[in-house]
Design an enzyme around this catalytic site. Structure first.
Site, short mmCIF file in Angstrom:
data_model
loop_
_atom_site.label_atom_id
_atom_site.label_comp_id
_atom_site.label_asym_id
_atom_site.label_seq_id
_atom_site.Cartn_x
_atom_site.Cartn_y
_atom_site.Cartn_z
N GLY A 150 0.83 -1.21 0.00
CA GLY A 150 0.00 0.00 0.00
C GLY A 150 0.86 1.25 0.00
O GLY A 150 0.71 2.13 -0.85
N SER B 157 12.44 2.31 -11.64
CA SER B 157 12.46 1.97 -10.21
C SER B 157 13.41 0.80 -9.90
O SER B 157 14.12 0.83 -8.90
CB SER B 157 11.04 1.63 -9.76
OG SER B 157 11.03 1.36 -8.40
N GLU C 228 -2.51 -7.15 1.33
CA GLU C 228 -1.77 -7.30 2.59
C GLU C 228 -2.60 -6.78 3.77
O GLU C 228 -2.07 -6.53 4.84
CB GLU C 228 -0.41 -6.59 2.52
CG GLU C 228 0.55 -7.32 1.59
CD GLU C 228 1.95 -6.71 1.53
OE1 GLU C 228 2.87 -7.46 1.18
OE2 GLU C 228 2.11 -5.51 1.80
N ASP D 220 17.33 -4.27 -8.29
CA ASP D 220 16.45 -4.84 -7.26
C ASP D 220 15.01 -4.68 -7.77
O ASP D 220 14.51 -3.57 -7.87
CB ASP D 220 16.65 -4.07 -5.94
CG ASP D 220 15.75 -4.55 -4.81
OD1 ASP D 220 15.03 -5.56 -5.02
OD2 ASP D 220 15.76 -3.92 -3.74
N THR E 188 0.68 -8.36 -15.37
CA THR E 188 2.08 -7.91 -15.51
C THR E 188 2.96 -9.13 -15.75
O THR E 188 2.78 -10.19 -15.14
CB THR E 188 2.54 -7.12 -14.27
OG1 THR E 188 2.53 -7.97 -13.12
CG2 THR E 188 1.68 -5.90 -14.02
N ASP F 260 4.43 -2.65 -7.60
CA ASP F 260 3.85 -1.48 -6.90
C ASP F 260 4.07 -0.21 -7.70
O ASP F 260 3.17 0.63 -7.81
CB ASP F 260 4.48 -1.33 -5.51
CG ASP F 260 4.20 -2.53 -4.63
OD1 ASP F 260 3.15 -3.17 -4.83
OD2 ASP F 260 5.02 -2.82 -3.74
P1 ATP Z 1 7.28 -7.46 -7.62
O1 ATP Z 1 6.57 -8.52 -6.82
O2 ATP Z 1 8.75 -7.75 -7.85
O3 ATP Z 1 7.03 -6.09 -7.15
P2 ATP Z 1 5.44 -8.29 -9.60
O4 ATP Z 1 5.74 -9.75 -9.66
O5 ATP Z 1 4.21 -7.87 -8.90
O6 ATP Z 1 6.69 -7.48 -9.07
P3 ATP Z 1 6.15 -8.02 -12.36
O7 ATP Z 1 5.23 -8.57 -13.37
O8 ATP Z 1 7.41 -8.80 -12.08
O9 ATP Z 1 5.30 -7.73 -11.06
O10 ATP Z 1 6.61 -6.55 -12.76
C1 ATP Z 1 5.71 -5.46 -12.81
C2 ATP Z 1 6.11 -4.54 -13.92
O11 ATP Z 1 7.43 -4.03 -13.64
C3 ATP Z 1 6.23 -5.20 -15.28
O12 ATP Z 1 4.97 -5.24 -15.93
C4 ATP Z 1 7.23 -4.28 -15.97
O13 ATP Z 1 6.60 -3.09 -16.40
C5 ATP Z 1 8.18 -3.93 -14.84
N1 ATP Z 1 9.32 -4.86 -14.76
C6 ATP Z 1 9.48 -5.87 -13.89
N2 ATP Z 1 10.65 -6.52 -14.09
C7 ATP Z 1 11.25 -5.88 -15.10
C8 ATP Z 1 12.51 -6.05 -15.80
N3 ATP Z 1 13.38 -7.03 -15.47
N4 ATP Z 1 12.81 -5.18 -16.79
C9 ATP Z 1 11.95 -4.19 -17.15
N5 ATP Z 1 10.76 -3.98 -16.54
C10 ATP Z 1 10.41 -4.81 -15.54
O1 RIB Z 2 5.72 -5.39 -3.36
C1 RIB Z 2 6.89 -5.24 -2.60
C2 RIB Z 2 6.55 -5.22 -1.15
O2 RIB Z 2 6.01 -6.44 -0.77
C3 RIB Z 2 7.76 -5.00 -0.25
O3 RIB Z 2 8.05 -3.64 -0.03
C4 RIB Z 2 7.39 -5.74 0.99
O4 RIB Z 2 6.90 -4.88 2.00
C5 RIB Z 2 6.33 -6.75 0.56
O5 RIB Z 2 5.20 -6.68 1.32
#
Ligand code: ATP
Ligand code: RIB
Length: 301
Positions: free
Chosen positions: A41, A272, A139, A236, A210, A242
């Site tokens: 959030g 990011s 969450e 990272d 995504t 988010d």
């Molecule tokens: P996380 O849990 O790590 O926050 P997530 O699993 O919810 O992420 P992802 O589908 O992995 O979501 O990523 C969200 C968005 O971030 C993707 O749609 C893309 O726009 C961007 N993104 C993630 N990984 C990459 C990458 N390796 N290179 C470029 N863009 C990325």
């Molecule tokens: O989406 C990333 C977040 O998930 C982290 O900041 C951590 O707090 C986990 O809840």
């Protein structure tokens, strides 16, 4: 301009970097440890606020120093925290993150985020207005999420449900949200035995999946589209989803189409993940404008 109301978790992230992920029963020496601000959030609220949006956060932290720091951070990010409550019976939520072998694994202890319950949310619903757009994640208790979605649906308020972390959602809740933004793993849990194509076709212009570096898939009512991600070398990826969600909504409230809002979200997420920490690399609007991929047509007010 519309206000964004984020209802969800605010936590402290305890982040360990290690070259190799320890096996069960194994002890090994890691490289680094840091505490950073997190919680899906708060992360989504910060992502949207850095991009210039008017953001209000509804959530809960404990009466401990972690809670103090989280509230100070949200205020520093110019987020309205008047309904980030202090609960006395639960400690501030935390996430225990291991960065290893190019990926993260996370254990979340909800703590005060579980205090965002029916009793807390009911009186706050009236503070959400028709012009607002509401973002919620998973969450906080599922019952709270359902209450929020029901209320917003009945009052014609737009909602984004980011169904993370993965858990089952009632079909009627999916029907009521304006946008649903799972990652691939969450999609598989929500739509078992369905191909991505079939799932997307069922919920055109609502379901946005995504796909990490590949970008985002959705169906525009005529065909399935993949809006590609931007090629970067990640440092990272914690908080990529988010950043995408927060930025996507900022695109929407600035009158971008769904497709352009996705592109805007993809670019924000790609910037990011080039820095450490869920919130550490979330771009400001100025930083977005400095990117070679920033589109002139995204000229926000
Ligand atoms: P996380 O849990 O790590 O926050 P997530 O699993 O919810 O992420 P992802 O589908 O992995 O979501 O990523 C969200 C968005 O971030 C993707 O749609 C893309 O726009 C961007 N993104 C993630 N990984 C990459 C990458 N390796 N290179 C470029 N863009 C990325
Ligand atoms: O989406 C990333 C977040 O998930 C982290 O900041 C951590 O707090 C986990 O809840």
């Amino acid at each position: 301009m519309k206000r964004i109301v984020v209802i969800g978790s605010a936590s402290t992230d305890f982040v360990v970097k290690t070259e190799i992920r320890p096996k069960s029963g194994e002890t090994l020496i890691g490289q680094d440890f840091q505490t950073t601000f997190g919680g899906k959030g708060a992360n989504q609220a910060v992502a949207a606020a850095r991009l210039g949006a008017n953001v209000k956060m509804i959530g809960a932290v404990g009466i401990d120093s972690y809670g103090n720091d989280i509230i100070a951070n949200l205020i520093n990010e110019k987020i309205d925290v008047s309904n980030v409550e202090r609960v006395t019976h639960l400690g501030t939520g935390s996430a225990h993150i291991t960065l290893a072998e190019g990926d993260n694994s996370i254990v979340v202890i909800p703590g005060a985020n579980n205090g965002v319950n029916e009793q807390m949310i009911q009186p706050l619903l009236a503070t959400i207005h028709k012009e607002d757009i509401v973002i919620v994640q998973q969450e906080i208790p599922s019952q709270t999420v359902e209450i929020i979605i029901d209320y917003c649906f009945d009052h014609e308020i737009q909602t984004i449900l980011n169904p993370a972390p993965a858990r089952q959602i009632a079909k009627k809740t999916i029907e009521k949200v304006t946008y649903l933004t799972p990652n691939e793993h969450e999609f598989d849990l929500l739509f078992p035995n369905q191909t991505l194509e079939a799932g997307l076709a069922k919920y055109p212009n609502k379901l946005l999946v995504t796909l990490g570096s590949k970008g985002v898939a959705y169906n525009n009512g005529e065909e399935q589209l993949i809006v590609p991600g931007y090629q970067v070398t990640p440092i990272d990826t914690t908080g990529a989803g988010d950043t995408f969600n927060g930025a996507f909504v900022v695109g929407l409230i600035n009158q971008l189409s769904i497709k352009e809002s996705i592109r805007f979200g993809n670019l924000a997420a790609s910037l990011s993940i080039q820095k450490f920490g869920a919130q550490g690399g979330m771009p400001t609007l100025e930083e977005m404008k400095g990117s070679e991929h920033y589109e002139k047509e995204w000229d926000f007010k």
